[in-house]
Scaffold this motif. Structure first.
Motif, PDB file in Angstrom:
ATOM      1  N   SER A 276       0.848  -1.179   0.000  1.00  0.00           N
ATOM      2  CA  SER A 276       0.000   0.000   0.000  1.00  0.00           C
ATOM      3  C   SER A 276       0.890   1.237   0.000  1.00  0.00           C
ATOM      4  O   SER A 276       1.368   1.680   1.024  1.00  0.00           O
ATOM      5  N   GLY A 277       1.143   1.721  -1.169  1.00  0.00           N
ATOM      6  CA  GLY A 277       1.972   2.909  -1.289  1.00  0.00           C
ATOM      7  C   GLY A 277       1.697   3.560  -2.619  1.00  0.00           C
ATOM      8  O   GLY A 277       1.112   2.950  -3.510  1.00  0.00           O
ATOM      9  N   SER A 278       2.112   4.815  -2.755  1.00  0.00           N
ATOM     10  CA  SER A 278       1.860   5.529  -4.004  1.00  0.00           C
ATOM     11  C   SER A 278       2.845   5.086  -5.083  1.00  0.00           C
ATOM     12  O   SER A 278       3.817   4.382  -4.810  1.00  0.00           O
ATOM     13  N   GLY A 279       2.559   5.501  -6.306  1.00  0.00           N
ATOM     14  CA  GLY A 279       3.445   5.181  -7.423  1.00  0.00           C
ATOM     15  C   GLY A 279       4.842   5.736  -7.213  1.00  0.00           C
ATOM     16  O   GLY A 279       5.833   5.081  -7.525  1.00  0.00           O
ATOM     17  N   SER A 280       4.907   6.936  -6.633  1.00  0.00           N
ATOM     18  CA  SER A 280       6.242   7.521  -6.463  1.00  0.00           C
ATOM     19  C   SER A 280       7.013   6.786  -5.363  1.00  0.00           C
ATOM     20  O   SER A 280       8.236   6.641  -5.443  1.00  0.00           O
ATOM     21  N   THR A 281       6.297   6.257  -4.358  1.00  0.00           N
ATOM     22  CA  THR A 281       6.968   5.458  -3.323  1.00  0.00           C
ATOM     23  C   THR A 281       7.569   4.204  -3.949  1.00  0.00           C
ATOM     24  O   THR A 281       8.713   3.838  -3.651  1.00  0.00           O
TER      25      THR A 281
END
Ligand code: CTP
Ligand code: K
Ligand code: MG
Length: 175
Positions: A75-80
């Motif tokens: 569960s993390g953003s694309g940039s992460t």
């Protein structure tokens, strides 16, 4: 670990051309890094590592549904994700360059074998970079048990792929 493994093998496949140290030598009369570390190998290796990591992310759900198993979710953003994948891939090849720098200082020629160090440089580089950029993700995924398994399996995996690389002609030495 795949986004950290792949850059190494793909650097050997796509490497060549201009060396990163530009042919320069230090005061000890030896090359900074040597002809085995090239821009092409570095950039192609990083690109392949990141692409493979993205592929893994896309396959996570389909594969877990297909096999009826639960894989660790992310569960993390694309940039992460990009920061993590870049840290694994860039860290891998920087660990490898760091190793070459010390091999040259020890007077070892390009390709000379430094057992265990040659097989683990990229693992340690990838871990240091990823720990520094994404400590939360790192500590969840790389428990002591997992790190111990990686440290045992990697040299065996590395030797196997390098023998294949040597046979198909992309590696000059089978280590
Ligand atoms: N390679 C590259 N660029 C990199 C890393 C690797 O072009 N940044 C290519 C080179 O052709 C190199 C091969 O991949 O010869 C295998 O990599 P490695 O075993 O790490 O290099 P060595 O030639 O053994 O050099 P060194 O003694 O410095 O480790
Ligand atoms: K290497
Ligand atoms: Mg080598």
């Amino acid at each position: 670990m795949l986004p950290a493994y792949i850059p190494n093998s793909m650097a050997a496949v796509f490497g060549g051309g201009r060396p990163i140290d530009g042919g320069r030598v230090l005061k000890d009369g030896r090359r900074i890094l040597g002809d085995g570390k090239t821009f092409r190998g570095l950039f192609a290796g990083i690109a392949c590592g990141v692409l493979l990591g993205l592929l893994q992310m896309f396959l996570l759900n389909p594969v877990s549904e297909l096999l009826h198993i639960s894989l660790p979710s992310f569960s993390g953003s694309g940039s992460t994700i990009m920061v993590i994948l870049l840290s694994l891939a860039v860290g891998s090849l920087f660990g490898d360059m760091f190793k070459s720098f010390f091999k040259r200082r020890l007077g070892m020629k390009r390709g000379a074998s430094l057992p265990l160090v040659d097989q683990l440089d990229f693992v340690l580089g990838a871990w240091v970079f990823t720990y520094l950029s994404s400590p939360g993700w790192f500590t969840i995924n790389f428990t002591w048990n997992i790190m111990a398994v990686v440290l045992i399996i990697t040299p065996l995996l590395h030797l196997t792929t390098n023998i294949v690389g040597y046979i198909v002609g992309v590696k000059k030495e089978p280590w």
